[in-house]
Motif scaffolding. Structure first.
Motif, PDB file in Angstrom:
ATOM      1  N   MET A  93      48.954  22.984  -6.318  1.00 48.61           N
ATOM      2  CA  MET A  93      48.119  24.179  -6.153  1.00 48.61           C
ATOM      3  C   MET A  93      46.787  23.815  -5.507  1.00 48.61           C
ATOM      4  O   MET A  93      46.301  24.505  -4.617  1.00 48.61           O
ATOM      5  CB  MET A  93      47.872  24.869  -7.508  1.00 48.61           C
ATOM      6  N   VAL A  94      46.203  22.707  -5.975  1.00 45.12           N
ATOM      7  CA  VAL A  94      44.891  22.309  -5.436  1.00 45.12           C
ATOM      8  C   VAL A  94      45.026  21.914  -3.968  1.00 45.12           C
ATOM      9  O   VAL A  94      44.182  22.246  -3.131  1.00 45.12           O
ATOM     10  CB  VAL A  94      44.269  21.170  -6.278  1.00 45.12           C
ATOM     11  N   GLU A  95      46.122  21.224  -3.663  1.00 41.95           N
ATOM     12  CA  GLU A  95      46.368  20.843  -2.266  1.00 41.95           C
ATOM     13  C   GLU A  95      46.490  22.097  -1.396  1.00 41.95           C
ATOM     14  O   GLU A  95      45.978  22.154  -0.283  1.00 41.95           O
ATOM     15  CB  GLU A  95      47.686  20.081  -2.206  1.00 41.95           C
ATOM     16  N   LEU A  96      47.142  23.078  -1.947  1.00 39.33           N
ATOM     17  CA  LEU A  96      47.359  24.334  -1.225  1.00 39.33           C
ATOM     18  C   LEU A  96      46.045  25.082  -1.030  1.00 39.33           C
ATOM     19  O   LEU A  96      45.784  25.664   0.019  1.00 39.33           O
ATOM     20  CB  LEU A  96      48.330  25.189  -2.053  1.00 39.33           C
ATOM     21  N   SER A  97      45.211  25.064  -2.074  1.00 34.78           N
ATOM     22  CA  SER A  97      43.996  25.870  -2.030  1.00 34.78           C
ATOM     23  C   SER A  97      42.838  25.183  -2.747  1.00 34.78           C
ATOM     24  O   SER A  97      42.499  25.525  -3.891  1.00 34.78           O
ATOM     25  CB  SER A  97      44.274  27.228  -2.686  1.00 34.78           C
ATOM     26  N   PRO A  98      42.195  24.205  -2.080  1.00 31.31           N
ATOM     27  CA  PRO A  98      41.094  23.477  -2.734  1.00 31.31           C
ATOM     28  C   PRO A  98      40.007  24.408  -3.244  1.00 31.31           C
ATOM     29  O   PRO A  98      39.396  24.158  -4.273  1.00 31.31           O
ATOM     30  CB  PRO A  98      40.553  22.574  -1.612  1.00 31.31           C
ATOM     31  N   GLY A 147      55.660  30.653   5.138  1.00 31.55           N
ATOM     32  CA  GLY A 147      56.104  29.275   5.375  1.00 31.55           C
ATOM     33  C   GLY A 147      55.613  28.259   4.345  1.00 31.55           C
ATOM     34  O   GLY A 147      55.988  27.094   4.384  1.00 31.55           O
ATOM     35  N   GLN A 148      54.756  28.691   3.410  1.00 30.56           N
ATOM     36  CA  GLN A 148      54.267  27.763   2.375  1.00 30.56           C
ATOM     37  C   GLN A 148      54.972  28.066   1.043  1.00 30.56           C
ATOM     38  O   GLN A 148      55.277  29.232   0.762  1.00 30.56           O
ATOM     39  CB  GLN A 148      52.766  27.932   2.178  1.00 30.56           C
ATOM     40  N   THR A 149      55.201  27.012   0.269  1.00 33.04           N
ATOM     41  CA  THR A 149      55.906  27.193  -1.009  1.00 33.04           C
ATOM     42  C   THR A 149      55.045  26.671  -2.157  1.00 33.04           C
ATOM     43  O   THR A 149      54.428  25.615  -2.043  1.00 33.04           O
ATOM     44  CB  THR A 149      57.250  26.432  -0.997  1.00 33.04           C
ATOM     45  N   LEU A 150      55.049  27.414  -3.252  1.00 34.27           N
ATOM     46  CA  LEU A 150      54.379  26.953  -4.482  1.00 34.27           C
ATOM     47  C   LEU A 150      55.408  26.970  -5.610  1.00 34.27           C
ATOM     48  O   LEU A 150      56.075  27.978  -5.829  1.00 34.27           O
ATOM     49  CB  LEU A 150      53.216  27.892  -4.828  1.00 34.27           C
ATOM     50  N   THR A 151      55.518  25.827  -6.284  1.00 30.93           N
ATOM     51  CA  THR A 151      56.485  25.737  -7.388  1.00 30.93           C
ATOM     52  C   THR A 151      55.746  25.528  -8.702  1.00 30.93           C
ATOM     53  O   THR A 151      54.821  24.711  -8.779  1.00 30.93           O
ATOM     54  CB  THR A 151      57.470  24.570  -7.155  1.00 30.93           C
ATOM     55  N   ARG A 177      42.177  36.481  -9.379  1.00 30.13           N
ATOM     56  CA  ARG A 177      41.174  35.439  -9.640  1.00 30.13           C
ATOM     57  C   ARG A 177      41.279  34.312  -8.622  1.00 30.13           C
ATOM     58  O   ARG A 177      40.395  33.460  -8.545  1.00 30.13           O
ATOM     59  CB  ARG A 177      41.380  34.846 -11.036  1.00 30.13           C
ATOM     60  N   PHE A 178      42.408  34.288  -7.908  1.00 30.33           N
ATOM     61  CA  PHE A 178      42.614  33.224  -6.917  1.00 30.33           C
ATOM     62  C   PHE A 178      42.389  33.771  -5.520  1.00 30.33           C
ATOM     63  O   PHE A 178      42.584  34.960  -5.263  1.00 30.33           O
ATOM     64  CB  PHE A 178      44.044  32.671  -7.056  1.00 30.33           C
ATOM     65  N   LYS A 179      42.011  32.856  -4.622  1.00 30.65           N
ATOM     66  CA  LYS A 179      41.727  33.298  -3.250  1.00 30.65           C
ATOM     67  C   LYS A 179      42.959  33.160  -2.365  1.00 30.65           C
ATOM     68  O   LYS A 179      43.153  33.926  -1.439  1.00 30.65           O
ATOM     69  CB  LYS A 179      40.573  32.473  -2.675  1.00 30.65           C
ATOM     70  N   HIS A 180      43.778  32.155  -2.663  1.00 32.16           N
ATOM     71  CA  HIS A 180      44.903  31.879  -1.763  1.00 32.16           C
ATOM     72  C   HIS A 180      46.001  32.946  -1.907  1.00 32.16           C
ATOM     73  O   HIS A 180      46.448  33.242  -3.018  1.00 32.16           O
ATOM     74  CB  HIS A 180      45.475  30.483  -2.074  1.00 32.16           C
ATOM     75  N   PRO A 181      46.453  33.494  -0.774  1.00 30.90           N
ATOM     76  CA  PRO A 181      47.452  34.575  -0.859  1.00 30.90           C
ATOM     77  C   PRO A 181      48.759  34.166  -1.541  1.00 30.90           C
ATOM     78  O   PRO A 181      49.365  34.961  -2.263  1.00 30.90           O
ATOM     79  CB  PRO A 181      47.703  34.960   0.610  1.00 30.90           C
ATOM     80  N   LEU A 182      49.162  32.920  -1.356  1.00 25.35           N
ATOM     81  CA  LEU A 182      50.427  32.503  -1.990  1.00 25.35           C
ATOM     82  C   LEU A 182      50.268  32.418  -3.509  1.00 25.35           C
ATOM     83  O   LEU A 182      51.161  32.822  -4.263  1.00 25.35           O
ATOM     84  CB  LEU A 182      50.908  31.162  -1.405  1.00 25.35           C
ATOM     85  N   ILE A 183      49.135  31.896  -3.969  1.00 25.50           N
ATOM     86  CA  ILE A 183      48.929  31.812  -5.428  1.00 25.50           C
ATOM     87  C   ILE A 183      48.894  33.226  -6.000  1.00 25.50           C
ATOM     88  O   ILE A 183      49.521  33.518  -7.028  1.00 25.50           O
ATOM     89  CB  ILE A 183      47.640  31.034  -5.789  1.00 25.50           C
TER      90      ILE A 183
END
Ligand SMILES: Cc1cc2nc3c(=O)[nH]c(=O)nc-3n(C[C@H](O)[C@H](O)[C@H](O)COP(=O)(O)OP(=O)(O)OC[C@H]3O[C@@H](n4cnc5c(N)ncnc54)[C@H](O)[C@@H]3O)c2cc1C
Length: 490
Positions: free
Chosen positions: A111-116, A95-99, A179-185
């Motif tokens: 990106m920062v908003e998504l995964s501080p 349900g989350q989108t990254l562009t 290197r990133f923690k957020h699954p969407l990134i």
């Protein structure tokens, strides 16, 4: 006047043709298909236009040598409008989108908003994407002809790339994602490119868009190819279509010319092989002439993988802004070739209203395919009915998943064409259906092969396969280099 025969009317062959004609040579291009352009092409179905190449054309930003080359061969310039890509692509998960926007600061903020908690890594990524904007495809002269000063100049022009390579040169896109923690990134970074690509390829590709150097010429891929063909003819070049070449006529240490499939022979002072290099050394020339570097890469299938696509085009009754750009989303499992995929993309061509009838739009899906998948399609292709059936089944499953993701498309979308890696082999004699060259993996960083044929003094190569990972700029550069080598012999 010295005569040059060019086998293949793709971007590499036509680039060589334009430049040699301009330099006063007498050239002829022999192209197996009815249209020039090779992989850089498109076709009509049910009143829609399926554009099948340019997602971004590196070199659209003025004031680079590559841009000048595009102008010189008629691809750009002379009033050709360029569509500015607003986004690279977007990915959706849970349900989350990254562009990945053209505006990289907007991307950074999102990106920062998504995964501080990933902020540090995100800032670094964006900083290095900015550095990657300096990346260029060298088109002045072949690498093997460059002197230390040329290399120094090249290094200076891409100064920041050294830092990018130092930081990201030893990892692939999967390692970059981790290197990133957020699954969407994590997902987004591996969503766009075939698995195994080096991390820096992601940065460079995105940097091409953020730097305004990877836009799309108006009219798309086929229109660009036809403009180059027109420029070639303006300079007096002769383009033969539906003219498949059977082999190169060898006489001692030279080629005398070519033999066409219809038995006709054409004499030449020079021959440029501007088609797939595997095909060149399997069919046109004995394989003993294959440059050593190429031979090694074809022999090592793990280190130098190639990729292709299974693609579907859909006609949509209506124009929906929600579908703009390229969007990747998770979907129910679907078997494509040898693999089971759980995500898919749709790409909209709404930036070219003329590609669809008024009030309608065209979408495409491209499932990345590996060599194992190619084997699957190759074996199925021996039974055309089963091949067609499987293509249709996949397209039907894919369209259901598109509707599930975008319910407003229910009753408003249908498949207009489906093509597989075999299409590329049939159409362009492509090695394992690949439409780019060898993937630049962690193990195989530098893939360059001089376009000369040891033992044959007057035969040259011009093809994206001479420099990984291929693509249009590489094809044009290799065409230019073949022309350069012949001009030096004059
Ligand atoms: C779906 C897709 C998306 C792509 N996206 C991009 C992108 O966004 N940006 C980018 O830079 N690149 C992209 N590419 C890659 C790009 O299209 C290729 O890198 C480029 O067109 C290769 O050019 P080439 O001249 O080296 O080879 P080709 O296009 O393969 O040209 C070789 C020509 O030789 C002809 N030929 C073969 N055998 C014979 C014979 N025996 N006799 C006569 N003629 C023969 C073929 O028909 C063909 O016309 C994409 C390609 C595809 C298919």
């Amino acid at each position: 006047m010295r005569k040059v025969v060019i086998v293949g009317g793709g971007i590499a062959g036509m680039t060589a043709g334009v430049l040699l004609q301009k330099a006063g040579f007498d050239t002829e291009i022999y192209e197996k298909n009815a249209l020039p352009g090779g992989q850089c092409t498109g076709w009509k179905r049910e009143g829609y236009f399926i554009d099948n190449c340019i997602h971004w054309l590196t070199g659209t930003r003025p004031e680079s040598a590559l841009h000048e080359l595009w102008k010189e061969i008629g691809a750009l310039g002379n009033g050709v409008e360029v569509h500015e890509k607003e986004m690279f692509f977007s990915s959706k998960l849970n349900g989350q989108t990254l562009t990945f926007w053209r505006d990289k600061e907007r991307t950074r903020k999102e990106m920062v908003e998504l995964s501080p908690e990933d902020e540090k890594e995100i800032n670094k990524l964006i900083e290095y994407v900015t550095m990657s904007e300096t990346m260029t495809v060298p088109v002045e002269k072949p690498f093997d002809a460059m002197n230390p000063i040329d290399f120094m100049k090249l290094g200076m022009s891409m100064k920041s790339m050294g830092k990018v390579m130092k930081e990201y040169g030893n990892m692939d896109i999967n390692e970059l994602a981790m290197r990133f923690k957020h699954p969407l990134i994590r997902r987004a970074i591996v969503d766009y490119m075939p698995s195994g690509y080096q991390a820096y390829a992601f940065l460079v590709s995105y940097g091409t868009v953020t730097g305004g150097n990877g836009d799309i010429p108006k009219g798309g891929s086929l229109a660009m190819s036809l403009r180059i063909a027109e420029k070639y003819k303006e300079y007096g070049g002769v383009l033969y279509t539906n003219a498949s070449v059977k082999n190169i006529l060898i006489n001692g240490k030279k080629a005398d010319g070519i033999m066409l499939e219809n038995g006709e022979q054409v004499e030449a002072d020079y021959v440029i092989c501007a088609c797939d290099t595997d095909y060149t050394f399997r069919k046109l020339l004995p394989d003993k002439y294959m440059p050593k570097g190429l031979k090694q890469m074809y022999a090592d299938r793990d280190k130098y993988p190639v990729s292709s696509g299974f693609q579907i085009a859909y006609a949509v009754d209506g124009v929906f802004g929600e579908l703009t750009g390229t969007r990747v989303f998770s979907c129910d499992e679907i078997n494509v070739g040898n693999q089971t995929v759980k995500s898919m993309s749709v790409q909209s061509y709404d930036y070219e209203p003329d590609f669809a009838p008024v009030g309608k739009m065209i979408l495409q899906t491209n499932f990345s395919q590996t060599e194992a998948d190619y084997k699957y399609w190759e074996s199925l292709y021996t039974d055309k009915a089963s091949y067609e059936k499987r293509k249709t089944e996949i397209a039907e499953q894919a369209i259901q998943r598109v509707i599930k993701e975008y319910p407003f498309l229910e009753g408003k979308i249908h498949v207009i064409d489906v093509w597989s890696p075999m299409t590329y082999t049939r159409y362009c004699n492509s090695y394992k259906g690949a439409y780019m060259s060898f993937v630049t993996t962690k193990q195989a960083k530098s893939i360059t092969v001089p376009g000369v044929v040891k033992g044959l003094d007057n035969v040259f190569l011009a093809s994206q396969w001479l420099m990984g990972p291929g693509g249009l700029p590489t094809a044009a550069a290799m065409g230019k280099f073949a022309a350069w080598r012949i001009m030096k012999r004059k």
